[in-house]
Scaffold this active site. Structure first.
Site, PDB file in Angstrom:
ATOM      1  N   ASN A 164       0.849  -1.187   0.000  1.00 29.09           N
ATOM      2  CA  ASN A 164       0.000   0.000   0.000  1.00 29.09           C
ATOM      3  C   ASN A 164       0.886   1.239   0.000  1.00 29.09           C
ATOM      4  O   ASN A 164       2.113   1.141  -0.026  1.00 29.09           O
ATOM      5  CB  ASN A 164      -0.963  -0.016   1.193  1.00 29.09           C
ATOM      6  CG  ASN A 164      -0.232  -0.161   2.511  1.00 29.09           C
ATOM      7  OD1 ASN A 164       0.557   0.701   2.899  1.00 29.09           O
ATOM      8  ND2 ASN A 164      -0.497  -1.258   3.222  1.00 29.09           N
TER       9      ASN A 164
ATOM     10  N   PRO B  41      -3.127 -12.372   9.639  1.00 30.41           N
ATOM     11  CA  PRO B  41      -3.528 -12.265  11.042  1.00 30.41           C
ATOM     12  C   PRO B  41      -3.882 -10.818  11.390  1.00 30.41           C
ATOM     13  O   PRO B  41      -3.288  -9.883  10.861  1.00 30.41           O
ATOM     14  CB  PRO B  41      -2.288 -12.742  11.801  1.00 30.41           C
ATOM     15  CG  PRO B  41      -1.148 -12.572  10.841  1.00 30.41           C
ATOM     16  CD  PRO B  41      -1.736 -12.802   9.481  1.00 30.41           C
TER      17      PRO B  41
ATOM     18  N   ILE C 210      -3.368  -8.323  13.878  1.00 26.40           N
ATOM     19  CA  ILE C 210      -2.418  -8.172  14.989  1.00 26.40           C
ATOM     20  C   ILE C 210      -3.046  -7.435  16.162  1.00 26.40           C
ATOM     21  O   ILE C 210      -2.928  -7.853  17.316  1.00 26.40           O
ATOM     22  CB  ILE C 210      -1.151  -7.442  14.504  1.00 26.40           C
ATOM     23  CG1 ILE C 210      -0.507  -8.181  13.334  1.00 26.40           C
ATOM     24  CG2 ILE C 210      -0.146  -7.322  15.657  1.00 26.40           C
ATOM     25  CD1 ILE C 210       0.615  -7.413  12.652  1.00 26.40           C
ATOM     26  N   ILE C 211      -3.723  -6.331  15.896  1.00 23.50           N
ATOM     27  CA  ILE C 211      -4.249  -5.532  16.997  1.00 23.50           C
ATOM     28  C   ILE C 211      -5.396  -6.245  17.702  1.00 23.50           C
ATOM     29  O   ILE C 211      -5.569  -6.118  18.921  1.00 23.50           O
ATOM     30  CB  ILE C 211      -4.664  -4.130  16.514  1.00 23.50           C
ATOM     31  CG1 ILE C 211      -4.783  -3.175  17.721  1.00 23.50           C
ATOM     32  CG2 ILE C 211      -5.938  -4.157  15.696  1.00 23.50           C
ATOM     33  CD1 ILE C 211      -4.804  -1.714  17.344  1.00 23.50           C
TER      34      ILE C 211
ATOM     35  N   PHE D 297      -5.222   2.774  14.674  1.00 26.50           N
ATOM     36  CA  PHE D 297      -5.465   3.781  13.645  1.00 26.50           C
ATOM     37  C   PHE D 297      -6.530   3.272  12.687  1.00 26.50           C
ATOM     38  O   PHE D 297      -6.636   2.071  12.435  1.00 26.50           O
ATOM     39  CB  PHE D 297      -4.183   4.075  12.855  1.00 26.50           C
ATOM     40  CG  PHE D 297      -3.268   5.064  13.508  1.00 26.50           C
ATOM     41  CD1 PHE D 297      -3.102   6.335  12.979  1.00 26.50           C
ATOM     42  CD2 PHE D 297      -2.578   4.729  14.667  1.00 26.50           C
ATOM     43  CE1 PHE D 297      -2.267   7.249  13.589  1.00 26.50           C
ATOM     44  CE2 PHE D 297      -1.737   5.646  15.279  1.00 26.50           C
ATOM     45  CZ  PHE D 297      -1.584   6.911  14.734  1.00 26.50           C
TER      46      PHE D 297
ATOM     47  N   LYS E  12     -11.950  -4.391  18.739  1.00 30.42           N
ATOM     48  CA  LYS E  12     -10.576  -4.835  18.980  1.00 30.42           C
ATOM     49  C   LYS E  12     -10.027  -4.373  20.339  1.00 30.42           C
ATOM     50  O   LYS E  12      -8.826  -4.451  20.584  1.00 30.42           O
ATOM     51  CB  LYS E  12      -9.686  -4.380  17.824  1.00 30.42           C
ATOM     52  CG  LYS E  12     -10.179  -4.985  16.503  1.00 30.42           C
ATOM     53  CD  LYS E  12      -9.367  -4.584  15.289  1.00 30.42           C
ATOM     54  CE  LYS E  12     -10.006  -5.188  14.038  1.00 30.42           C
ATOM     55  NZ  LYS E  12      -9.251  -4.873  12.802  1.00 30.42           N
TER      56      LYS E  12
END
Length: 423
Positions: free
Chosen positions: A208, A303, A305-306, A321, A339
């Site tokens: 990205n 995955p 992660i956060i 973010f 999350k």
């Protein structure tokens, strides 16, 4: 960050004295006030007129001159300084200061100073490695002086080795560090930054537009404020921030492994990286050759992660973010709730100045208690400072109310986060 800070800049007689001119220009540009002291030998390398013009004030040369009325120069300058910087610092001035010799305006000002003193050595490699010089540098460190180690490379005398004056940005960063309040001392902040690259053959990958600048800014400001910082970064073209532990990764799975390996020591996790949600299901061992028909690449989930950190957050502060192109607030709320973040930093990439690659950002901060803070366009360093202010506020609240159990999320956030169209 240096607005209204008062800096006394000492210049001694080395070839690197010319770099003091650019340093002065940068200090003034960043809002500092600068008063310049030059030794007699320094004037052989750069003129007082140059420094007077750049500093917007008189240059001080004479130990016995009065600044105004009956103020004695070395006392007045020592009292004035928030920080005293010597650029370059020759072997001669290092030896004099370490031995308590005060025989000119610069050394007497150093002896009278209560403010921190930053010494930036620059000299021939053989002079720098001389055991006497090394001993005097250690002596200065033991007495509380701050030493910025010289860089290695080609020297003015034509030799190679350690002895180059550090580059102006490195000196500026050390000045920022010394003049910043250490209000995050004791925190170990784990920051992720940059994009990930998800390869589907040896030469091609999915990625990205993330530059990593926001995460690097957070790591830089956190270190300035006294935190221990671990920066896990995907591929970028940025210089590693001074004083941080740096871990370079490429893929989302590599980032996950690095984050989880360093999670036990972290008291704060700030996930500023733009991690790819998907990766090619198969990584071909050889370059995929062009054919006449279309190519289909199957993708599989990376995955989250956060989300994984959120399940084992404990007393850590967790910050995420959300960069969106539509429904910014709603999507950010859903992400924060789902999350288990303490707060989320949201930005709309369709707004000019808020997207990838730039040095500015337009952010909104939403926390689990229902507070919403919308901020204007600002430099990413300024945005990083505000994000870290929020971290400090949460930590102070925890310390002041250790028995208080926080509601998982405000009622309004939970309602928004449960909406089907936000999942």
């Amino acid at each position: 960050m240096l607005k209204d800070k008062k800096i006394v800049l000492g210049i001694t007689g080395g070839i690197a004295a010319y770099k003091a001119a650019e340093l002065t220009r940068q200090l003034i540009k960043n809002g500092a006030e600068v008063k310049v002291i030059m030794t007699r030998h320094a004037t052989e390398f750069i003129t007082p007129l140059t420094m007077q013009t750049l500093s917007c004030g008189p240059v001080f040369l004479d130990m016995f001159a009065c600044i105004k009325d009956f103020e004695i120069a070395h006392i007045a300058l020592a009292d004035y300084a928030d920080l005293l910087v010597i650029v370059p610092a020759t072997a001669n001035v290092i030896g004099k200061i370490a031995s308590g010799i005060a025989d000119d305006l610069l050394t007497t000002t150093v002896m009278a100073a209560k403010a921190p003193v930053l010494i930036c050595p620059a000299m021939n490699v053989n002079m720098f490695e001389n055991s006497i010089v090394q001993e005097k540098i250690k002596d200065l460190g033991s007495h509380g002086f701050h030493i910025l180690s010289p860089a290695a490379g080609e020297l003015a005398c034509g030799t190679e080795g350690k002895g180059r004056l550090p580059e102006v940005p490195d000196i500026m960063e050390e000045i920022e560090y010394l003049l910043t309040e250490k209000d995050l001392m004791g925190e170990h902040i784990l920051v992720t930054a940059g994009p990930t690259r998800e390869p589907f053959d040896p030469v091609r990958f999915i990625t990205n537009y993330s530059s990593g600048k926001m995460g690097y800014a957070i790591a830089t400001v956190a270190r300035r404020r006294g935190a221990t910082v671990t920066l896990v970064s995907g591929p970028t073209h940025l210089s590693v921030p001074s004083g941080v532990e740096f871990l370079s990764v490429s893929t989302a799975r590599e980032m996950r492994d690095a984050v989880l390996a360093n999670l036990p020591e972290a008291t704060v996790v700030i996930k500023a990286a733009a991690v790819a949600d998907y990766r090619p299901a198969v990584r071909e061992p050889q370059k995929i050759k062009k054919k006449d028909d279309d190519l289909t690449v199957k993708l599989e989930r990376n995955p989250d992660i956060i989300q994984e950190i959120g399940k084992k957050k404990q007393n850590r502060i967790l910050v995420g973010f959300a960069m969106e192109s539509e429904h910014l607030v709603e999507n950010a709320i859903a992400k924060m709730v789902g999350k288990n973040m303490d707060f989320i930093v949201a930005n709309d990439l369709t707004k000019q100045g808020a997207g990838f690659q730039g040095d500015t950002n337009i952010i909104s901060i939403l926390d689990r208690d229902g507070e919403f803070q919308e901020l204007p366009l600002m430099d990413k360093i300024e945005a990083a400072a505000i994000i870290l202010d929020k971290v400090r506020k949460i930590r102070n609240s925890q310390l002041n109310n250790p028995e208080k159990e926080r509601d998982p999320f405000s009622a309004s956030w939970k309602t928004a986060g449960d909406k089907d169209h936000l999942q």
